[in-house]
Design an enzyme around this catalytic site. Structure first.
Site: not given
Ligand code: ADP
Length: 627
Positions: A232-233, A451, A454
């Site tokens: 979510g960055k 499997e 495991h």
């Molecule tokens: P990163 O840049 O870290 O690779 P993104 O920000 O592109 O990740 O996240 C991809 C998708 O994941 C977002 O568009 C959203 O839909 C979902 N996502 C990630 N973190 C969250 C969060 N904390 N809350 C809601 N959605 C999230």
């Protein structure tokens, strides 16, 4: 202080004014007409050397010949001869005729032969001249260039989007969102409360800079978001822009680099230029590690130079603008450890915000965000889904929700139910089921025992995550899979490591016990085991012989130079200890399976019959797990 701003308008891509295209077309048409007219401006009649030789020359009608540019010959007819009937229709202006020759030498030779019987005064004088038609020459050069330019502009614009052309490669391919176009707010980012509090401060900087500047405080210039992919960055950076209602300029690190040297630096300049014009604004550089690696590390000198100059330009730009211009640079990476220290020093990216994979409570919140738009069956709860998805990133969760809805739609359901989510989670973890893959019965038997091996070892050893189900349906790359429900650990003990290695070896050991020989099916398991064993021995200080020593190199310096931070003797000791550890684990696994030999057969047979065996059936065969 920020300059007073007009109310913001949506930012539209810049396109050339519609009139300019017409001016260009009119110019081309006029030029073509010009060329045609110029080439036709000679009033003389076209003829050939043969005709001139056999008629005009023979009858002594030619007054003189003039060779132009060694290719065209002008024929001047004597005034008296013009009265002859054959010249009645010829133009009055001299020269009356022109013809083309291939070579001057051949022409001269031919002329001499034709005049061989002429007396000296009868011989026709030949003059030579060189003329330039500047207008048509210029047009002939300029026109193709203009056409090429225009074609490039069109294809460039078509490929790279409005406003970009091949001549703009120094410009950044920045995606620009006006504040109206970044409608993401903190409400869309679930969980991450601490991170949100920190970035909230940045929103305050952007909205009310005077609160900080009046106390003499400097606004931070760079914020680094660190976290695994999908955590979510980008979403967080967009939410900052959305909350602060400022334009958001987004570019990925790799988009700075092109095949042309120097483009990266120029794109950095362009990006900052654009952002400063729209200040207060946010620049977001995704995957900054592509350009921000520690300098002088890469093995290819060429790529290194270009990356270094791009990074240098980024550092210069970050130093160059005044802290209070209102431009904040946010960057994202999942490898903060490999970034150049110059990038991280005070005044640049000095604020680091860590976005880890979400814990269970955060997963519940993220599920709530992504479940909202779906039509759900009452059997689905975000609590339950969060408990089934440890280790999932926010992006994985978003993907699971969408995947479940797609599966439900495919099955023509009226609402998305629990089973759809199970299938979506399975698919996200292990890939798509490949039910149509052709596997011979003897291979299927090997997979079933693998499997089952495991499963039994995982069931019997205390420190392995609880098993949910086991399946021999091929999925993604694997031919069968055992599904665990990982517990969230921050620290892993020696006995946990050892039990996990045994569980991973369970498949191969079962094959050896039952079939007397191993197969190639254990590649993934063996890779995992070997890496884990090296990690324990060389890095984590979990081996008695090596002792509490770690050869882990967080800076990646040794990797780049192919050096090892230990002697040859230590290298041999590490290898020996790794082999010893794996062998000991192998023996222990064998013991566990030999003690459960009958259960191994029963489970393998059940797998061959049903393909998927759930936890409840495992309990019937193996008894309830005591831990
Ligand atoms: P990163 O840049 O870290 O690779 P993104 O920000 O592109 O990740 O996240 C991809 C998708 O994941 C977002 O568009 C959203 O839909 C979902 N996502 C990630 N973190 C969250 C969060 N904390 N809350 C809601 N959605 C999230």
């Amino acid at each position: 202080m920020y300059p007073d701003k007009e109310p913001k308008k949506p930012i539209m891509p810049q396109s050339p004014p519609p009139g300019s295209k017409w001016i260009f077309y009119i110019f081309i048409v006029c030029s073509l007409i010009g060329i045609v007219l110029i080439s036709r401006n000679s009033p003389s009649e076209q003829t050939s050397w043969q005709v001139v030789k056999s008629t005009m020359l023979l009858h002594h009608d030619v007054e003189r010949l003039n060779v132009i540019n060694r290719e065209t010959v002008e024929v001047y007819i004597k005034k008296d001869s013009l009265k002859k009937p054959q010249y009645k229709n010829t133009p009055a202006n001299a020269p009356q005729y022109t013809f083309q020759i291939g070579s001057v030498d051949a022409f001269e030779k031919d002329l001499d032969q034709a005049q061989a019987n002429f007396t000296e005064p009868e011989k026709i004088p030949v003059t030579y001249a060189t003329t330039q038609n500047w207008f048509s020459n210029i047009l002939l050069w300029v026109l193709p260039l203009l056409v090429i330019f225009f074609i490039f502009r069109r294809t460039g614009a078509g490929l790279a989007g409005a406003g970009n052309s091949v001549f703009d490669f120094g410009k950044s391919k920045v995606r620009e969102y006006g504040m109206e176009k970044s409608p993401v707010t903190f409400k869309d980012v679930a969980g991450y409360e601490e991170a949100k509090t920190e970035v909230m401060e940045i929103v305050d900087f952007l909205k009310h800079p005077e609160n900080f500047t009046k106390l003499g405080a400097k606004i931070p210039k760079g914020v680094l978001l660190v976290g695994p992919p999908g955590s979510g960055k980008t979403l967080m950076a967009k939410a900052v822009a959305g909350e602060a209602a400022v334009p958001f300029f987004s570019l990925s690190g790799s988009e700075f680099i092109e095949i042309f040297v120097g483009v990266g630096a120029s794109r950095v300049r362009d990006l900052f230029e654009k952002a400063k014009q729209k200040a207060p604004s946010i620049i977001f550089i995704d995957e900054i590690d592509t350009i921000g690696r520690i300098r002088g590390r890469a093995l290819s000198a060429q790529a290194n130079d270009e990356r270094d100059s791009t990074l240098n330009q980024l550092l210069t730009e970050m130093d160059g603008f005044d802290a209070n211009t209102g431009v904040i640079v946010m960057a994202a990476t999942n490898r903060a450890d490999i970034l150049d220290p110059a990038l991280l020093r005070a005044g640049r990216f000095d604020r680091h915000i860590y976005l880890e994979l979400p814990n269970k409570t955060e997963r519940v919140a993220i599920f709530n965000v992504h479940l909202k738009p779906l039509k759900l069956d009452s059997s689905v709860s975000s609590e339950f889904l969060a408990s089934q998805t440890p280790g999932f990133s926010g992006a994985d969760i978003a993907n699971v929700c969408n995947e479940a809805a797609l599966i439900a739609a495919r099955n023509k359901k009226i609402a998305v139910d629990k089973q759809d989510f199970y299938d979506a989670i399975d698919r996200t973890i292990a890939g798509l089921e490949k039910k149509s893959m052709i596997i011979s019965p003897s291979e299927k038997k090997i997979i079933a025992y693998h499997e089952a091996g495991h499963t039994i070892v995982s069931w019997e050893l205390k420190n392995v995550d609880p098993l949910v189900k086991v399946s021999i349906i091929p999925r993604g790359k694997s031919l069968g899979s055992a599904w665990y429900l990982p517990e969230e650990h921050q620290v892993i003990t020696l006995s946990q490591f050892s039990d996990q290695i045994c569980a991973a070896l369970g498949g191969r050991v079962a094959e050896e016990i039952v079939f007397g020989q191993p197969s190639s099916g254990a590649l993934d398991d063996l890779e995992k085991v070997t890496k884990q064993a090296y990690m324990m021995v060389a890095n984590l200080g979990l081996n008695k012989e090596i002792g509490s020593t770690s050869y882990y190199d967080s800076t990646g310096q040794y990797d780049a130079t192919f050096q090892k931070p230990y002697s040859e003797a230590t290298a041999q000791l590490i290898d020996t200890e790794v082999r010893k550890l794996v062998q000991q684990s192998y023996d222990r696994t064998k013991e566990v399976l030999m003690n459960n030999r009958a259960a191994l057969d029963t489970l393998a047979q059940l797998l061959l019959d049903k393909e998927v065996v759930e936890k409840e059936e495992l309990e019937k065969i193996l008894g309830k797990r005591s831990f």
